[in-house]
Write a protein that holds these residues in place. Sequence first.
Motif, PDB file in Angstrom:
ATOM      1  N   ASP A 276      27.429  17.841   2.272  1.00 33.97           N
ATOM      2  CA  ASP A 276      27.622  19.112   1.568  1.00 33.97           C
ATOM      3  C   ASP A 276      27.916  20.260   2.514  1.00 33.97           C
ATOM      4  O   ASP A 276      28.106  21.385   2.088  1.00 33.97           O
ATOM      5  N   SER A 277      27.932  19.985   3.818  1.00 36.73           N
ATOM      6  CA  SER A 277      28.153  21.109   4.714  1.00 36.73           C
ATOM      7  C   SER A 277      29.304  20.817   5.673  1.00 36.73           C
ATOM      8  O   SER A 277      29.572  19.665   6.021  1.00 36.73           O
ATOM      9  N   SER A 278      30.012  21.854   6.032  1.00 36.37           N
ATOM     10  CA  SER A 278      31.100  21.706   6.983  1.00 36.37           C
ATOM     11  C   SER A 278      31.101  22.927   7.903  1.00 36.37           C
ATOM     12  O   SER A 278      30.333  23.871   7.694  1.00 36.37           O
ATOM     13  N   GLU A 279      31.981  22.880   8.895  1.00 34.64           N
ATOM     14  CA  GLU A 279      31.970  23.920   9.915  1.00 34.64           C
ATOM     15  C   GLU A 279      33.341  24.593   9.989  1.00 34.64           C
ATOM     16  O   GLU A 279      34.364  23.924   9.876  1.00 34.64           O
ATOM     17  N   VAL A 280      33.314  25.911  10.139  1.00 33.35           N
ATOM     18  CA  VAL A 280      34.540  26.605  10.530  1.00 33.35           C
ATOM     19  C   VAL A 280      34.270  27.071  11.961  1.00 33.35           C
ATOM     20  O   VAL A 280      33.291  27.769  12.218  1.00 33.35           O
ATOM     21  N   ARG A 281      35.138  26.651  12.870  1.00 40.03           N
ATOM     22  CA  ARG A 281      34.881  26.934  14.288  1.00 40.03           C
ATOM     23  C   ARG A 281      35.971  27.832  14.854  1.00 40.03           C
ATOM     24  O   ARG A 281      37.161  27.597  14.620  1.00 40.03           O
ATOM     25  N   ARG A 285      40.611  32.987  23.215  1.00 40.56           N
ATOM     26  CA  ARG A 285      41.240  32.690  24.503  1.00 40.56           C
ATOM     27  C   ARG A 285      40.510  33.406  25.639  1.00 40.56           C
ATOM     28  O   ARG A 285      40.534  32.947  26.780  1.00 40.56           O
ATOM     29  N   LYS A 286      39.866  34.529  25.323  1.00 37.48           N
ATOM     30  CA  LYS A 286      39.219  35.331  26.382  1.00 37.48           C
ATOM     31  C   LYS A 286      37.688  35.224  26.287  1.00 37.48           C
ATOM     32  O   LYS A 286      37.147  34.974  25.215  1.00 37.48           O
ATOM     33  N   ASP A 287      37.037  35.454  27.386  1.00 31.94           N
ATOM     34  CA  ASP A 287      35.580  35.610  27.488  1.00 31.94           C
ATOM     35  C   ASP A 287      34.794  34.370  27.047  1.00 31.94           C
ATOM     36  O   ASP A 287      33.605  34.479  26.709  1.00 31.94           O
ATOM     37  N   ASN A 288      35.452  33.236  26.989  1.00 30.69           N
ATOM     38  CA  ASN A 288      34.762  31.994  26.577  1.00 30.69           C
ATOM     39  C   ASN A 288      34.033  32.137  25.257  1.00 30.69           C
ATOM     40  O   ASN A 288      32.984  31.523  25.039  1.00 30.69           O
ATOM     41  N   PHE A 289      34.559  32.979  24.368  1.00 31.11           N
ATOM     42  CA  PHE A 289      33.847  33.241  23.107  1.00 31.11           C
ATOM     43  C   PHE A 289      34.096  32.128  22.089  1.00 31.11           C
ATOM     44  O   PHE A 289      35.241  31.761  21.815  1.00 31.11           O
ATOM     45  N   THR A 290      33.005  31.602  21.552  1.00 29.33           N
ATOM     46  CA  THR A 290      33.129  30.624  20.458  1.00 29.33           C
ATOM     47  C   THR A 290      32.129  30.998  19.367  1.00 29.33           C
ATOM     48  O   THR A 290      31.100  31.626  19.647  1.00 29.33           O
ATOM     49  N   LYS A 291      32.471  30.573  18.134  1.00 32.78           N
ATOM     50  CA  LYS A 291      31.562  30.867  17.019  1.00 32.78           C
ATOM     51  C   LYS A 291      31.666  29.710  16.030  1.00 32.78           C
ATOM     52  O   LYS A 291      32.772  29.197  15.772  1.00 32.78           O
ATOM     53  N   SER A 292      30.539  29.330  15.482  1.00 31.60           N
ATOM     54  CA  SER A 292      30.564  28.268  14.480  1.00 31.60           C
ATOM     55  C   SER A 292      29.939  28.798  13.195  1.00 31.60           C
ATOM     56  O   SER A 292      28.855  29.373  13.214  1.00 31.60           O
ATOM     57  N   ILE A 293      30.669  28.622  12.077  1.00 30.51           N
ATOM     58  CA  ILE A 293      30.142  29.110  10.788  1.00 30.51           C
ATOM     59  C   ILE A 293      29.897  27.887   9.910  1.00 30.51           C
ATOM     60  O   ILE A 293      30.814  27.084   9.697  1.00 30.51           O
ATOM     61  N   GLU A 294      28.682  27.753   9.410  1.00 29.65           N
ATOM     62  CA  GLU A 294      28.406  26.623   8.521  1.00 29.65           C
ATOM     63  C   GLU A 294      28.777  27.021   7.084  1.00 29.65           C
ATOM     64  O   GLU A 294      28.455  28.123   6.636  1.00 29.65           O
TER      65      GLU A 294
END
Length: 362
Positions: A276-281, A285-294
Amino acid sequence: MSETIKYGIIGTGVMGQEHIQNINLIKNAEVVAICDTNEGSRNKAKSLVKESTKFYNSLNELISTNIADAYIIATPNFTHIDVLEQILKTNKHLLIEKPLCTITEDCKKFQTLSKNYSKIIWTGMEYRYMPPVKKLIEEIHNNVIGKIKMLSIREHRFPFLHKVDDWNRFSVNTGGTLVEKCCHFFDLMRLVIQSEPIKVYASGNQDINHLDEKYNGKTPDILDNAFVIVDFENGVRGMLDLCMFAENSEYQEEIVAVGDLGKIETFVPSSASGRDSSEVRIGMRKDNFTKSIEVKVDKEILLAGHHHGSTYYEHLAFINSILNNKKPDVSLRDGLMSVAIGEAAENSIKENRVVFMKELNL
Ligand SMILES: NC(=O)c1ccc[n+]([C@@H]2O[C@H](COP(=O)([O-])OP(=O)(O)OC[C@H]3O[C@@H](n4cnc5c(N)ncnc54)[C@H](O)[C@@H]3O)[C@@H](O)[C@H]2O)c1
């Protein structure tokens, strides 16, 4: 019209039943009438609706009863144009399952016939409402990845299921795999990219599936894998990677968009996984920024269909348009264009060449 939307369902095979199950979850909606030419399908629908729901085995009977506010057309693709011509006499709201028709010419014919229709005509493109896909689209349109440059959609799944009378085994009935199945993805490309396609080049084949099946002495002729590249007017490239002999893939769809600032991707769990759950990731390109949204889907909604909750949200949007006199989210033009890109891709494979959209006189 009352605040409760009364639905008539035309065609209660796999998709018609999914519509009923989702309408059943909506407080201000009910299924009042069902029409199917097949007794088995009518019986399956009986177990999903109230005793008061009326059943018909011909479209004329259903139309003459005049008890519904809105009709869902969920009959086989090749029947859509005839059903649509008849249903236009009703002046009720319409949600037409994809593909609008099997060929662009019929979509154009229907568009002309319905020019003065005063009620909503909505093409069924529920992938737009699949929660992780919707979130991905919102983020892209909020410029999170900057100016989008590339969009790639992968669908790796199981072969086509069996349908009533096996209509889906032949391109003449479906429009071909890239129309029948992939119109969803071409619709998503136009929606995400916000531009129109100019040319399509594709490579594909029927390498594995259905080759050992025969219907009235004929072997099915539907593609089971393809790569399709679509170039858009604003310079963005779209790509579809379709494989229909990839049972037990962890994700049925994977969608990746890259812009000048970063990349966003989502992975839609296969319905067999029951997840029932998935990820938007997001990765910048800059500052090594990543984010994961469930992104989660309510279990009851998830279990009411095979499309990761999307049919439920499609109905909420359809009802909202009806009650608030809003334009459809997915117009006839959207339905037509998604068929046209699929047809161009089928032609590109058949004729081994680039197909320009202007050839289709859209
Ligand atoms: N949006 C999606 O993701 C999605 C998924 C599956 C199917 N579909 C679409 O839904 C439609 C139906 O597909 P399905 O998988 O349910 O097929 P199906 O074969 O399971 O069901 C089709 C039903 O329509 C009935 N039918 C045929 N001609 C009819 C007519 N003239 N009047 C009334 N009933 C008639 C058949 O008896 C059958 O019960 C197709 O257009 C298909 O492309 C959409």
